[in-house]
Design a protein around this motif. Structure first.
Motif, PDB file in Angstrom:
ATOM      1  N   THR A  78       0.849  -1.191   0.000  1.00  0.00           N
ATOM      2  CA  THR A  78       0.000   0.000   0.000  1.00  0.00           C
ATOM      3  C   THR A  78       0.884   1.239   0.000  1.00  0.00           C
ATOM      4  OG1 THR A  78      -0.137   0.043   2.415  1.00  0.00           O
ATOM      5  CG2 THR A  78      -1.858  -1.191   1.242  1.00  0.00           C
ATOM      6  N   SER A  79       0.254   2.382  -0.133  1.00  0.00           N
ATOM      7  CA  SER A  79       1.008   3.630  -0.245  1.00  0.00           C
ATOM      8  C   SER A  79       1.565   4.122   1.083  1.00  0.00           C
ATOM      9  CB  SER A  79       0.128   4.717  -0.861  1.00  0.00           C
ATOM     10  OG  SER A  79      -1.055   4.885  -0.086  1.00  0.00           O
ATOM     11  N   SER A  80       1.095   3.552   2.213  1.00  0.00           N
ATOM     12  CA  SER A  80       1.605   3.940   3.531  1.00  0.00           C
ATOM     13  C   SER A  80       1.190   2.884   4.540  1.00  0.00           C
ATOM     14  CB  SER A  80       1.048   5.303   3.956  1.00  0.00           C
ATOM     15  OG  SER A  80      -0.345   5.204   4.220  1.00  0.00           O
ATOM     16  N   GLY A  81       1.794   2.936   5.723  1.00  0.00           N
ATOM     17  CA  GLY A  81       1.388   2.054   6.802  1.00  0.00           C
ATOM     18  C   GLY A  81      -0.019   2.359   7.270  1.00  0.00           C
ATOM     19  N   GLN A  82      -0.408   3.635   7.251  1.00  0.00           N
ATOM     20  CA  GLN A  82      -1.770   4.012   7.608  1.00  0.00           C
ATOM     21  C   GLN A  82      -2.774   3.360   6.662  1.00  0.00           C
ATOM     22  OE1 GLN A  82      -1.833   5.074  10.752  1.00  0.00           O
ATOM     23  NE2 GLN A  82      -3.079   6.853  10.310  1.00  0.00           N
ATOM     24  N   ALA A  83      -2.467   3.384   5.371  1.00  0.00           N
ATOM     25  CA  ALA A  83      -3.347   2.746   4.390  1.00  0.00           C
ATOM     26  C   ALA A  83      -3.428   1.245   4.642  1.00  0.00           C
ATOM     27  CB  ALA A  83      -2.851   3.025   2.972  1.00  0.00           C
ATOM     28  N   ALA A  84      -2.307   0.637   5.024  1.00  0.00           N
ATOM     29  CA  ALA A  84      -2.299  -0.804   5.293  1.00  0.00           C
ATOM     30  C   ALA A  84      -3.234  -1.148   6.446  1.00  0.00           C
ATOM     31  CB  ALA A  84      -0.876  -1.273   5.588  1.00  0.00           C
ATOM     32  N   ASN A  85      -3.164  -0.401   7.540  1.00  0.00           N
ATOM     33  CA  ASN A  85      -4.028  -0.681   8.682  1.00  0.00           C
ATOM     34  C   ASN A  85      -5.502  -0.408   8.344  1.00  0.00           C
ATOM     35  OD1 ASN A  85      -2.110  -1.638  10.501  1.00  0.00           O
ATOM     36  ND2 ASN A  85      -1.599   0.403  11.240  1.00  0.00           N
ATOM     37  N   PHE A  86      -5.746   0.637   7.586  1.00  0.00           N
ATOM     38  CA  PHE A  86      -7.127   0.923   7.171  1.00  0.00           C
ATOM     39  C   PHE A  86      -7.683  -0.197   6.301  1.00  0.00           C
ATOM     40  CE2 PHE A  86      -9.911   2.828   3.855  1.00  0.00           C
ATOM     41  CZ  PHE A  86     -11.030   3.009   4.656  1.00  0.00           C
ATOM     42  N   TYR A  87      -6.933  -0.592   5.287  1.00  0.00           N
ATOM     43  CA  TYR A  87      -7.388  -1.649   4.380  1.00  0.00           C
ATOM     44  C   TYR A  87      -7.579  -2.971   5.118  1.00  0.00           C
ATOM     45  CZ  TYR A  87      -6.756   0.819  -0.108  1.00  0.00           C
ATOM     46  OH  TYR A  87      -6.879   1.671  -1.175  1.00  0.00           O
ATOM     47  N   ALA A  88      -6.649  -3.290   6.035  1.00  0.00           N
ATOM     48  CA  ALA A  88      -6.715  -4.566   6.749  1.00  0.00           C
ATOM     49  C   ALA A  88      -8.027  -4.702   7.503  1.00  0.00           C
ATOM     50  CB  ALA A  88      -5.535  -4.696   7.709  1.00  0.00           C
ATOM     51  N   VAL A  89      -8.486  -3.596   8.092  1.00  0.00           N
ATOM     52  CA  VAL A  89      -9.738  -3.596   8.849  1.00  0.00           C
ATOM     53  C   VAL A  89     -10.944  -3.441   7.921  1.00  0.00           C
ATOM     54  CG1 VAL A  89     -11.111  -2.276  10.518  1.00  0.00           C
ATOM     55  CG2 VAL A  89      -8.706  -2.771  10.988  1.00  0.00           C
ATOM     56  N   PHE A  90     -10.866  -2.502   6.994  1.00  0.00           N
ATOM     57  CA  PHE A  90     -12.011  -2.194   6.137  1.00  0.00           C
ATOM     58  C   PHE A  90     -12.353  -3.343   5.195  1.00  0.00           C
ATOM     59  CE2 PHE A  90     -14.202   0.579   2.878  1.00  0.00           C
ATOM     60  CZ  PHE A  90     -15.233   0.980   3.723  1.00  0.00           C
ATOM     61  N   ASN A  91     -11.393  -4.230   4.948  1.00  0.00           N
ATOM     62  CA  ASN A  91     -11.642  -5.383   4.080  1.00  0.00           C
ATOM     63  C   ASN A  91     -12.673  -6.339   4.677  1.00  0.00           C
ATOM     64  OD1 ASN A  91     -10.999  -6.716   1.603  1.00  0.00           O
ATOM     65  ND2 ASN A  91      -9.801  -8.225   2.728  1.00  0.00           N
ATOM     66  N   ILE A  92     -12.849  -6.286   6.012  1.00  0.00           N
ATOM     67  CA  ILE A  92     -13.796  -7.187   6.665  1.00  0.00           C
ATOM     68  C   ILE A  92     -14.846  -6.435   7.492  1.00  0.00           C
ATOM     69  CG2 ILE A  92     -12.342  -9.250   6.706  1.00  0.00           C
ATOM     70  CD1 ILE A  92     -11.418  -8.469   9.501  1.00  0.00           C
ATOM     71  N   CYS A  93     -14.836  -5.102   7.407  1.00  0.00           N
ATOM     72  CA  CYS A  93     -15.790  -4.295   8.177  1.00  0.00           C
ATOM     73  C   CYS A  93     -16.591  -3.388   7.251  1.00  0.00           C
ATOM     74  CB  CYS A  93     -15.059  -3.422   9.202  1.00  0.00           C
ATOM     75  SG  CYS A  93     -14.375  -4.328  10.591  1.00  0.00           S
ATOM     76  N   GLU A  94     -17.774  -3.037   7.703  1.00  0.00           N
ATOM     77  CA  GLU A  94     -18.586  -2.048   7.007  1.00  0.00           C
ATOM     78  C   GLU A  94     -19.388  -1.275   8.051  1.00  0.00           C
ATOM     79  OE1 GLU A  94     -22.431  -4.727   5.787  1.00  0.00           O
ATOM     80  OE2 GLU A  94     -20.669  -4.826   4.471  1.00  0.00           O
ATOM     81  N   ALA A  95     -20.137  -0.285   7.608  1.00  0.00           N
ATOM     82  CA  ALA A  95     -20.924   0.524   8.535  1.00  0.00           C
ATOM     83  C   ALA A  95     -21.804  -0.362   9.407  1.00  0.00           C
ATOM     84  CB  ALA A  95     -21.793   1.514   7.759  1.00  0.00           C
TER      85      ALA A  95
END
Length: 423
Positions: A78-95
């Motif tokens: 990913t483009s940053s570590g922040q993006a990695a942590n966001f994607y890791a969670v958002f890949n299995i989470c939604e509103a």
């Protein structure tokens, strides 16, 4: 192959007559001879490259190297570590979903989970990682989708009890996501202790030279998404954006990674440039050589600080009296990292005076590269937090984060001595 060999050789396997060094595929697009070939790629029926936002040969080679180092089935840059942590969670989470996380985490991640995800409808509960399994379990809800922690917390330098966190996560039918940035897979492989997904800020030790910003997500392939299908419909039910394809049925152990690439990266596009991936690979080739030096230098400096009467406290897991020493002996027997957290006797101004008096060691908003640097989180990275919020995040207001590099340790000690003399 051992880690040292993987650092140098994994990921890129040149064929006869091809470049021995990983090439930079500095191209957005890739040519095909007919429409059907391109259509099969868009339908995920075949492997290949058609647009760098989704996949690129340079990026993929580096991701494969990191996956090999961590012992995972796949990885994505990913483009940053922040993006990695966001994607890791958002890949299995939604509103409407919820996550639980250690409060001993990087300030940027703390804000990401506690503030930004909340705006997307995903709530977060922070827990003390030293609490009992029963206490931490009380934070879980029916809609909880993941448990998160850092192997070594930034900036507090506390070691996570990975096995304990894995037991808690799996008891509640969710994966454990561990940010392994500080120890890197040279000093710790969280999958071996029960973690399911690992993230990295590759900006740090993996690059090692402060030349690129990047991140990475690695999947162990061990979490059984279908066993908890009702919790993870994004992986276990048809994806209408791919003609009703179900990731777990179509891709098995690669379901999580395929969805990351085909859906999140397709739609959100936080990719690193191929040139940045090339620079990251150069850093990875010496990671196994640099990490022992970082640890050796940091151990020497931590012992010095621990014995200086002007120093109020030191957190470094290599010290026998440190509260994380026992966990470090278990999870990090070959060393932790080069980052030390300590506080000086006096006020917040004392810390500022000390840092401003350093000559060789620089004040920078960075950590974990070849050059020794220092930061006062309360004044810099965490300055948006009150003293009470700092303590809740595991950051003492007087904490100084010293990232020890690979210079000659005697020169570093001389600089620290003269700066201490100024206070």
């Amino acid at each position: 192959m051992k880690a040292a060999t993987l650092c140098v050789q994994a990921g890129w396997e040149p064929k006869n007559g091809e470049s021995r060094v990983l090439p930079i595929y500095q191209s957005t697009t890739f040519k095909y001879d007919n429409t059907e070939e391109m259509a099969d790629l868009f339908d995920l029926k075949k492997e290949g490259y058609f647009y760098t936002r989704l996949q690129n040969p340079t990026n993929d080679a580096v991701a494969k190297k990191i996956a090999a180092l961590e012992g995972g089935v796949g990885a994505m840059l990913t483009s940053s570590g922040q993006a990695a942590n966001f994607y890791a969670v958002f890949n299995i989470c939604e509103a409407g979903d919820h996550i639980v996380t250690s409060n001993e985490i990087y300030g940027g991640t703390y804000n990401l989970f506690g503030v930004t995800l909340k705006k997307l409808g995903i709530e977060c509960t922070f827990v003390n990682p030293e609490a009992s399994e029963e206490e931490i379990s009380q934070a879980f809800r029916p809609n909880t989708k993941a448990l998160f922690g850092e192997t070594i917390s930034n900036p507090g330098c506390k070691v996570l009890d990975i096995e304990k966190f894995a037991r808690i996560a799996h008891k509640h039918g969710v994966p454990l996501i561990v940010d392994n940035t500080f120890p890197t897979p040279i000093n710790c492989r969280p999958f071996e202790w029960g973690a399911d997904i690992v993230t990295h800020s590759t900006t740090k030790y993996m690059d090692g030279h402060a030349t690129q910003v990047g991140g990475c997500i690695v999947d162990s392939g061990n979490f059984d998404w279908d066993a908890h299908a009702d919790k993870f419909p994004g992986l276990t039910t048809p994806d209408e954006s791919y003609h009703g394809l179900t990731y777990t049925k179509a891709f098995g152990k690669m379901a999580y990674m395929t969805k990351l690439t085909a859906q999140l990266m397709r739609d959100l596009g936080s990719i690193p440039s191929p040139h940045n991936a090339f620079l990251l690979n150069l850093g990875l080739e010496t990671l196994h050589l640099r990490m022992p030096r970082h640890c050796q230098n940091a151990q020497t400096i931590a012992e010095f600080l621990n014995n200086d009467e002007r120093v109020a406290w030191v957190h470094y897991s290599g010290l026998e009296g440190d509260e994380s020493h026992a966990l470090a002996q278990k999870y990090l027997p070959n060393g932790s990292c080069g980052v030390i957290a300590f506080g000086l006797k006096g006020t917040r101004e004392t810390a500022v005076k000390f840092m401003d008096s350093l000559k060789l060691i620089c004040i920078v908003t960075h950590v974990a590269d070849a050059r020794t640097c220092v930061l006062h989180p309360a004044s810099h990275t965490h300055r948006q937090l009150s003293d009470e919020q700092l303590r809740e995040a595991g950051v003492a207001p007087d904490l100084i984060r010293l990232s020890v590099g690979i210079e000659d340790v005697d020169d570093l000690l001389a600089d620290i001595r003269q700066a201490l003399d100024q206070i």
